[in-house]
Design an enzyme around this catalytic site. Structure first.
Site, short mmCIF file in Angstrom:
data_model
loop_
_atom_site.label_atom_id
_atom_site.label_comp_id
_atom_site.label_asym_id
_atom_site.label_seq_id
_atom_site.Cartn_x
_atom_site.Cartn_y
_atom_site.Cartn_z
N PRO A 186 0.90 -1.15 0.11
CA PRO A 186 0.10 0.18 0.03
C PRO A 186 0.96 1.45 0.04
O PRO A 186 1.88 1.24 0.75
CB PRO A 186 -0.84 0.01 1.07
CG PRO A 186 0.10 -1.13 2.28
CD PRO A 186 0.75 -1.85 1.37
N TYR A 211 0.67 5.03 13.30
CA TYR A 211 -0.94 5.46 13.27
C TYR A 211 -1.83 4.82 14.49
O TYR A 211 -1.32 4.10 15.05
CB TYR A 211 -1.35 5.00 11.89
CG TYR A 211 -0.61 5.67 10.82
CD1 TYR A 211 -0.71 7.15 10.78
CD2 TYR A 211 0.02 5.14 9.84
CE1 TYR A 211 0.08 8.06 9.72
CE2 TYR A 211 0.77 5.74 8.68
CZ TYR A 211 0.91 7.14 8.83
OH TYR A 211 1.78 7.86 7.91
N ARG A 264 -1.61 -5.18 9.00
CA ARG A 264 -0.19 -4.71 8.83
C ARG A 264 0.24 -4.13 10.34
O ARG A 264 -0.31 -3.45 10.98
CB ARG A 264 0.03 -3.64 7.84
CG ARG A 264 1.39 -3.09 7.79
CD ARG A 264 1.79 -2.10 6.73
NE ARG A 264 2.32 -3.13 5.46
CZ ARG A 264 2.99 -2.38 4.48
NH1 ARG A 264 3.41 -1.15 4.69
NH2 ARG A 264 3.42 -3.24 3.67
N ARG A 308 8.38 0.54 -3.47
CA ARG A 308 9.02 1.49 -4.27
C ARG A 308 9.59 1.07 -5.67
O ARG A 308 9.58 1.60 -6.86
CB ARG A 308 10.09 2.28 -3.64
CG ARG A 308 9.64 3.14 -2.60
CD ARG A 308 10.64 3.65 -1.48
NE ARG A 308 11.20 2.33 -0.89
CZ ARG A 308 12.03 2.51 0.24
NH1 ARG A 308 12.68 3.57 0.44
NH2 ARG A 308 12.19 1.55 0.95
C1 LIG Z 1 4.96 6.77 -1.39
C2 LIG Z 1 4.96 5.75 -0.38
C3 LIG Z 1 3.68 5.63 0.32
C4 LIG Z 1 3.48 4.85 1.39
N1 LIG Z 1 2.10 4.55 1.94
C5 LIG Z 1 1.95 3.65 2.90
C6 LIG Z 1 0.61 3.35 3.28
O1 LIG Z 1 -0.47 3.84 2.69
N2 LIG Z 1 0.38 2.40 3.99
C7 LIG Z 1 1.43 1.65 4.43
O2 LIG Z 1 1.17 0.63 5.34
N3 LIG Z 1 2.54 1.73 4.02
C8 LIG Z 1 2.86 2.80 3.34
N4 LIG Z 1 4.24 2.91 2.80
C9 LIG Z 1 5.30 1.85 3.07
C10 LIG Z 1 5.16 0.71 2.01
O3 LIG Z 1 4.05 0.08 1.96
C11 LIG Z 1 6.55 -0.12 2.23
O4 LIG Z 1 6.28 -0.79 3.57
C12 LIG Z 1 7.69 0.59 2.18
O5 LIG Z 1 7.90 1.52 1.14
C13 LIG Z 1 8.85 -0.48 2.25
O6 LIG Z 1 8.76 -1.33 1.04
P1 LIG Z 1 9.86 -0.91 -0.26
O7 LIG Z 1 10.99 -0.85 0.05
O8 LIG Z 1 9.43 -2.12 -1.20
O9 LIG Z 1 9.34 0.32 -0.65
C14 LIG Z 1 4.34 3.91 1.81
C15 LIG Z 1 5.54 4.07 1.19
C16 LIG Z 1 5.97 4.64 0.01
C17 LIG Z 1 7.02 4.85 -0.67
#
Ligand SMILES: Cc1cc2nc3c(=O)[nH]c(=O)nc-3n(C[C@H](O)[C@H](O)[C@H](O)COP(=O)(O)O)c2cc1C
Length: 364
Positions: free
Chosen positions: A25, A187, A235, A329
């Site tokens: 997400p 949160y 989560r 990402r």
């Molecule tokens: C732009 C952005 C928005 C995010 N929004 C949420 C979110 O709405 N809910 C959530 O649980 N994590 C959110 N995250 C965290 C991601 O779900 C994920 O756990 C985190 O980016 C690590 O994974 P990655 O290294 O593959 O990006 C967000 C991350 C990014 C980069």
């Protein structure tokens, strides 16, 4: 021919994900107005992951109430107009064979924040006079950079439980086939779980059973609205990364309590409730936390965090460290990550889009 583990389907309740590559997400701060209604951005953004072969597309943190949003531009599911807007996006995701999922959320003391871009250069807490709201939390303890929240009364807590249940009903009506509870990243629900942010002395604070009470009431209330078919994920931030904070041992215990009440999978992330913590990050750095929960509870788990290579993603699933990987990402850089992974791992998939057939590598 046997498939790489990453491409094995995964069934929970009556929903089958075609593979173990799931979209994390990610907040987009992109509702047109401040009405929590999603639009064309969400269609293009989430739709591209479905075209790109992901098994599950989890839409961003979506407020169960207006005050549950992180920013005024975040989406919601507190009214029926929002159902119709989501349904368009959901129908497209499902038409491409991906499972449409949504993360429901309440931002607690981190709410009423400014969107990070295109907000007339403003930052910090949005004042009530400019469309913001008074944030709420278990205790009146501010997260650095945010206003002091209002400590919820017992009757206000009950209103929030009902809001989660109503949002779950709306999510089902919109066609979502997976619902995730956001209990991570500092949160509201994480704030209740962690003794650092929850200093209540009533039934919702103190011992673990009390700190977990709100989450567990929400799981039960949501499951009652959702029926038996649809998976419910949670989560968790498995650790606050600091002495005296929330940790993976408590996460595992609460995961089992939630399982008994109708939750199905623990999506393991970390951090977000304590400012200024230094975490050493690297590829798959949160995998050990997911492994801990998998070993110490009966919950299936997913893992997330700097998983950018198909080989690493496959190794995590193949070795049983987690049941699925969430990619954040890297999906923004390459929404067709799952198609790329299929090529790199030699998976034989039936869902390469016909429209993109000309880009499919030919078999030798
Ligand atoms: C732009 C952005 C928005 C995010 N929004 C949420 C979110 O709405 N809910 C959530 O649980 N994590 C959110 N995250 C965290 C991601 O779900 C994920 O756990 C985190 O980016 C690590 O994974 P990655 O290294 O593959 O990006 C967000 C991350 C990014 C980069």
């Amino acid at each position: 021919m046997s498939q790489p583990a990453l491409f094995e389907p995964f069934t929970i309740r009556n929903v089958t994900m075609r593979n173990r590559i799931w979209v994390a997400p990610m907040c987009q701060y992109s509702c047109f107005n401040e009405d929590g209604i999603v639009g064309d951005w969400h269609m293009a953004h989430l739709g591209s992951f479905a075209i790109g072969g992901a098994g599950l597309v989890l839409a961003e943190a979506t407020g169960v109430t207006p005050e549950g949003r992180i920013t005024p531009r975040c989406p919601g599911l507190w009214n029926d107009e929002q159902i119709a807007a989501w349904k368009r996006v959901v129908d497209f995701i499902a038409s491409r064979g991906a499972v449409p999922g949504i993360q429901l959320a309440h931002a607690g003391r981190k709410g009423s924040d400014s969107p990070p871009f295109d907000y007339e250069g403003k930052s910090g807490t949005v004042p009530i006079t400019a469309g913001g709201w008074k944030s709420v939390a278990p205790s009146a303890i501010a997260y650095p950079g945010h206003d002091v929240p209002h400590a919820l009364t017992i009757s206000e807590i009950q209103v929030i439980v009902d809001a989660w249940a109503s949002a779950a009903r709306r999510a089902v009506a919109a066609g979502f086939r997976v619902i995730e509870i956001h209990a991570a990243h500092g949160y509201l629900l994480h704030e209740f779980l962690s003794p650092l942010s929850n200093q209540r002395t009533d039934d919702y604070g103190g011992p673990l059973k009390n700190r977990a009470r709100l989450l567990l009431e929400i799981v039960s209330a949501m499951r009652a609205e959702m029926g038996d078919d649809i998976p419910l994920f949670i989560r968790f931030s498995a650790t606050d990364w600091t002495e005296g904070g929330w940790n993976e041992q408590e996460t595992s215990i609460v995961a089992d309590w939630a399982l008994e009440r109708g939750a199905d999978l623990a999506d393991i992330s970390s951090g977000g409730n304590v400012s200024g913590i230094k975490i050493s990050v690297g590829p798959g750095y949160q995998v050990p936390l997911a492994m801990h929960v998998k070993e110490h509870s009966k919950m299936p788990v997913s893992t997330v965090g700097l998983i950018t290579e198909p080989q690493l993603a496959n190794e995590i699933v193949e070795s049983g460290k987690a049941d699925a990987v969430l990619i954040g990402r890297e999906m923004l850089r390459d929404p067709h990550f799952a198609l790329r992974a299929a090529i790199e791992l030699g998976a034989d998939i039936s869902y390469w889009p016909g429209q993109y057939e000309w880009a499919r590598p030919r078999k030798a």
